[in-house]
Design a protein around this motif. Structure first.
Motif, PDB file in Angstrom:
ATOM      1  N   GLY A  95       0.794  -1.229   0.000  1.00 30.65           N
ATOM      2  CA  GLY A  95       0.000   0.000   0.000  1.00 30.65           C
ATOM      3  C   GLY A  95       0.824   1.275   0.000  1.00 30.65           C
ATOM      4  O   GLY A  95       0.278   2.369   0.072  1.00 30.65           O
ATOM      5  N   GLY A  96       2.153   1.162  -0.061  1.00 26.17           N
ATOM      6  CA  GLY A  96       2.998   2.350  -0.057  1.00 26.17           C
ATOM      7  C   GLY A  96       3.451   2.750   1.326  1.00 26.17           C
ATOM      8  O   GLY A  96       4.571   3.196   1.526  1.00 26.17           O
ATOM      9  N   ARG A 145      -2.966  11.837   0.838  1.00 20.86           N
ATOM     10  CA  ARG A 145      -4.412  11.820   0.579  1.00 20.86           C
ATOM     11  C   ARG A 145      -4.781  12.533  -0.714  1.00 20.86           C
ATOM     12  O   ARG A 145      -5.896  12.381  -1.228  1.00 20.86           O
ATOM     13  CB  ARG A 145      -5.165  12.450   1.745  1.00 20.86           C
ATOM     14  N   GLN A 146      -3.866  13.327  -1.248  1.00 20.88           N
ATOM     15  CA  GLN A 146      -4.121  14.063  -2.485  1.00 20.88           C
ATOM     16  C   GLN A 146      -3.707  13.279  -3.730  1.00 20.88           C
ATOM     17  O   GLN A 146      -3.872  13.769  -4.840  1.00 20.88           O
ATOM     18  CB  GLN A 146      -3.382  15.406  -2.452  1.00 20.88           C
ATOM     19  N   LEU A 147      -3.177  12.093  -3.539  1.00 20.28           N
ATOM     20  CA  LEU A 147      -2.711  11.268  -4.652  1.00 20.28           C
ATOM     21  C   LEU A 147      -3.610  10.050  -4.835  1.00 20.28           C
ATOM     22  O   LEU A 147      -4.255   9.588  -3.898  1.00 20.28           O
ATOM     23  CB  LEU A 147      -1.286  10.782  -4.401  1.00 20.28           C
ATOM     24  N   SER A 148      -3.622   9.525  -6.050  1.00 17.06           N
ATOM     25  CA  SER A 148      -4.319   8.268  -6.300  1.00 17.06           C
ATOM     26  C   SER A 148      -3.508   7.112  -5.724  1.00 17.06           C
ATOM     27  O   SER A 148      -2.335   7.262  -5.358  1.00 17.06           O
ATOM     28  CB  SER A 148      -4.503   8.071  -7.805  1.00 17.06           C
ATOM     29  N   GLY A 149      -4.131   5.934  -5.671  1.00 19.39           N
ATOM     30  CA  GLY A 149      -3.441   4.776  -5.120  1.00 19.39           C
ATOM     31  C   GLY A 149      -2.175   4.427  -5.879  1.00 19.39           C
ATOM     32  O   GLY A 149      -1.158   4.068  -5.288  1.00 19.39           O
ATOM     33  N   GLY A 150      -2.239   4.530  -7.212  1.00 13.55           N
ATOM     34  CA  GLY A 150      -1.061   4.232  -8.020  1.00 13.55           C
ATOM     35  C   GLY A 150       0.060   5.220  -7.763  1.00 13.55           C
ATOM     36  O   GLY A 150       1.241   4.849  -7.729  1.00 13.55           O
ATOM     37  N   MET A 151      -0.285   6.480  -7.580  1.00 13.52           N
ATOM     38  CA  MET A 151       0.727   7.502  -7.308  1.00 13.52           C
ATOM     39  C   MET A 151       1.348   7.296  -5.928  1.00 13.52           C
ATOM     40  O   MET A 151       2.558   7.483  -5.750  1.00 13.52           O
ATOM     41  CB  MET A 151       0.105   8.891  -7.433  1.00 13.52           C
ATOM     42  N   VAL A 152       0.535   6.922  -4.953  1.00 13.30           N
ATOM     43  CA  VAL A 152       1.068   6.634  -3.610  1.00 13.30           C
ATOM     44  C   VAL A 152       2.060   5.479  -3.680  1.00 13.30           C
ATOM     45  O   VAL A 152       3.131   5.507  -3.055  1.00 13.30           O
ATOM     46  CB  VAL A 152      -0.080   6.302  -2.631  1.00 13.30           C
ATOM     47  N   ARG A 153       1.738   4.445  -4.472  1.00 15.16           N
ATOM     48  CA  ARG A 153       2.636   3.301  -4.607  1.00 15.16           C
ATOM     49  C   ARG A 153       3.958   3.739  -5.243  1.00 15.16           C
ATOM     50  O   ARG A 153       5.030   3.294  -4.846  1.00 15.16           O
ATOM     51  CB  ARG A 153       1.964   2.226  -5.459  1.00 15.16           C
ATOM     52  N   ARG A 154       3.880   4.643  -6.218  1.00 17.53           N
ATOM     53  CA  ARG A 154       5.107   5.114  -6.858  1.00 17.53           C
ATOM     54  C   ARG A 154       5.915   6.013  -5.930  1.00 17.53           C
ATOM     55  O   ARG A 154       7.150   5.985  -5.944  1.00 17.53           O
ATOM     56  CB  ARG A 154       4.775   5.825  -8.169  1.00 17.53           C
ATOM     57  N   ARG A 159      10.707   6.448  -2.245  1.00 13.69           N
ATOM     58  CA  ARG A 159      11.312   6.377  -0.918  1.00 13.69           C
ATOM     59  C   ARG A 159      12.215   5.148  -0.794  1.00 13.69           C
ATOM     60  O   ARG A 159      13.291   5.208  -0.174  1.00 13.69           O
ATOM     61  CB  ARG A 159      10.225   6.338   0.159  1.00 13.69           C
ATOM     62  N   ALA A 160      11.812   4.037  -1.404  1.00 13.60           N
ATOM     63  CA  ALA A 160      12.601   2.808  -1.304  1.00 13.60           C
ATOM     64  C   ALA A 160      13.948   2.921  -2.010  1.00 13.60           C
ATOM     65  O   ALA A 160      14.913   2.262  -1.621  1.00 13.60           O
ATOM     66  CB  ALA A 160      11.804   1.635  -1.884  1.00 13.60           C
ATOM     67  N   ARG A 183      -0.034  -2.083 -14.650  1.00 13.70           N
ATOM     68  CA  ARG A 183       0.909  -1.985 -15.771  1.00 13.70           C
ATOM     69  C   ARG A 183       1.919  -0.863 -15.536  1.00 13.70           C
ATOM     70  O   ARG A 183       3.101  -0.991 -15.873  1.00 13.70           O
ATOM     71  CB  ARG A 183       0.144  -1.737 -17.064  1.00 13.70           C
ATOM     72  N   ARG A 184       1.476   0.255 -14.967  1.00 15.76           N
ATOM     73  CA  ARG A 184       2.379   1.376 -14.727  1.00 15.76           C
ATOM     74  C   ARG A 184       3.460   1.025 -13.714  1.00 15.76           C
ATOM     75  O   ARG A 184       4.642   1.319 -13.907  1.00 15.76           O
ATOM     76  CB  ARG A 184       1.581   2.583 -14.242  1.00 15.76           C
ATOM     77  N   ILE A 185       3.052   0.399 -12.611  1.00 16.57           N
ATOM     78  CA  ILE A 185       4.019   0.031 -11.580  1.00 16.57           C
ATOM     79  C   ILE A 185       4.971  -1.034 -12.121  1.00 16.57           C
ATOM     80  O   ILE A 185       6.185  -0.996 -11.889  1.00 16.57           O
ATOM     81  CB  ILE A 185       3.310  -0.477 -10.314  1.00 16.57           C
TER      82      ILE A 185
END
Length: 268
Positions: A95-96, A145-154, A159-160, A183-185
Motif C-alpha cells: 500500500g505504499g 491523501r491528495q494522490l491516487s493509489g497508483g501515485m502513492v505506490r510510486r 522512498r525505497a 501496468r504502470r508500476i
C-alpha cells in the motif's frame, strides 16, 4: 547455493526453518535471488511470501538455516552489523505505507534524514531526482491523501530507492490497483531495474505481471520453494504449482477496486 547457470545469487536463503505462532512456516527453505534481476515470489495465501522479505531485511530471525546477502550470513551478525547491511536494502511496503501527516517530499526524504549526513540541498536534489524517476515530478508539496493509489505506490517506490540501495524488496506492489496502474508500476520497476541495475525481489499474487517482468520465479509451497526461470516453473509437473497457476489463469486476477482519481504523472 551461490550460483545457478552462471548467475550470481546476491541473496540466498539456505535450509531456513521458521515457526510462527505455533505454525511451521518454512521447512528447510532454500532459494536464491540473482543479482541485478527481478525475482518474483509467488504462493498461496499464508505461504510466507512477506515473511521471506522480512527474513532478507533482517526483521525476522529464522529458527535454523542461513540468510546470506552478498555472502554474509545476516543471521549470525550483531545488530550494529545488521544495520550496515540494511543500508543496502530499500523496502516498498504494501500500500505504499506513507505517513499521512507528512508531505510526499518529507516521506521520501525520511530515509536520508535518518541514515545520512547529507545537507538539505543535497537531500532536496536526491528526492527530486527520485520523484522524477518514478514519474512524480512536482508532487513534493502534496500529501498522500491528495494522490491516487497508483501515485502513492510510486511515491513509496521513490522512498525505497532514495538511498541508492543495491536491493529493493517490494511487498505486493500490485495489490488493490486497477489493471492500468498495475501496468504502470510493473513498467516502472522494469525500467528501474534496467537503468539502475537494482536487484528487485517482489512478492505477488498477480500472475500476468509476474510472468512479464520476472527473470526468476520462486513458488512457495508447504514451507519449501520451487524456483527457476519462469518457463521452467511454468512447466513444473508439481500438482500444487499446476493448481495455483490454473486458478490464477481461470478467473480474473483480483486487483481490488479501481482507482477513481486521475493519475497525471503516470510513468511511461
Amino acid at each position: 547455493m551461490s550460483e545457478d547457470g552462471g548467475q550470481e545469487f546476491r541473496v540466498v536463503l539456505d535450509g531456513v526453518d521458521l515457526t510462527l505462532g505455533g505454525r511451521r512456516v518454512f521447512r528447510g527453505l532454500s532459494c536464491g535471488f540473482p543479482r541485478g534481476q527481478i525475482s518474483v515470489v509467488l504462493g498461496g495465501s499464508g505461504a510466507g511470501k512477506s515473511t521471506v522479505l522480512r527474513l532478507i531485511a533482517g526483521l525476522q530471525r529464522p529458527d535454523g538455516g542461513s540468510v546470506r546477502i552478498a555472502g554474509q550470513d545476516i543471521t549470525r551478525i550483531s545488530e550494529r552489523a545488521l544495520f550496515v547491511v540494511r543500508n543496502q536494502i530499500g523496502m516498498l511496503f504494501q500500500g505504499g505505507a506513507l505517513l499521512d501527516s507528512m508531505t510526499i517530499f518529507d516521506n521520501v526524504s525520511l530515509p536520508l534524514r535518518e541514515h545520512s549526513d547529507l545537507s538539505e540541498e543535497a537531500i532536496a536534489r536526491q528526492v527530486g531526482q527520485r520523484l522524477e524517476a518514478v514519474g512524480l515530478p512536482g508532487t513534493g508539496d502534496l500529501y498522500p491523501r491528495q494522490l491516487s493509489g497508483g501515485m502513492v505506490r510510486r511515491a513509496g517506490l521513490a522512498r525505497a530507492i532514495v538511498t541508492d540501495p543495491e536491493i529493493v524488496l517490494c511487498d505486493e506492489p500490485f495489490s488493490g490497483l486497477d489493471p492500468v496502474n498495475v501496468r504502470r508500476i510493473e513498467a516502472l520497476m522494469v525500467e528501474l531495474n534496467r537503468r539502475l541495475g537494482i536487484t528487485l525481489i517482489v512478492t505477488s499474487h498477480h500472475l500476468a505481471s509476474s510472468l512479464r517482468m520476472a527473470g526468476r520465479l520462486t513458488f512457495l509451497v508447504d514451507g519449501r520453494a520451487i524456483a527457476g526461470p519462469p518457463a521452467e516453473v511454468l512447466a513444473s509437473a508439481d500438482s500444487r504449482v499446476v493448481e495455483f497457476l490454473e486458478a490464477e489463469r481461470d478467473g480474473p486476477v483480483a486487483t481490488g477496486a479501481a482507482e477513481s482519481a486521475a493519475d497525471p504523472g503516470a510513468a511511461a
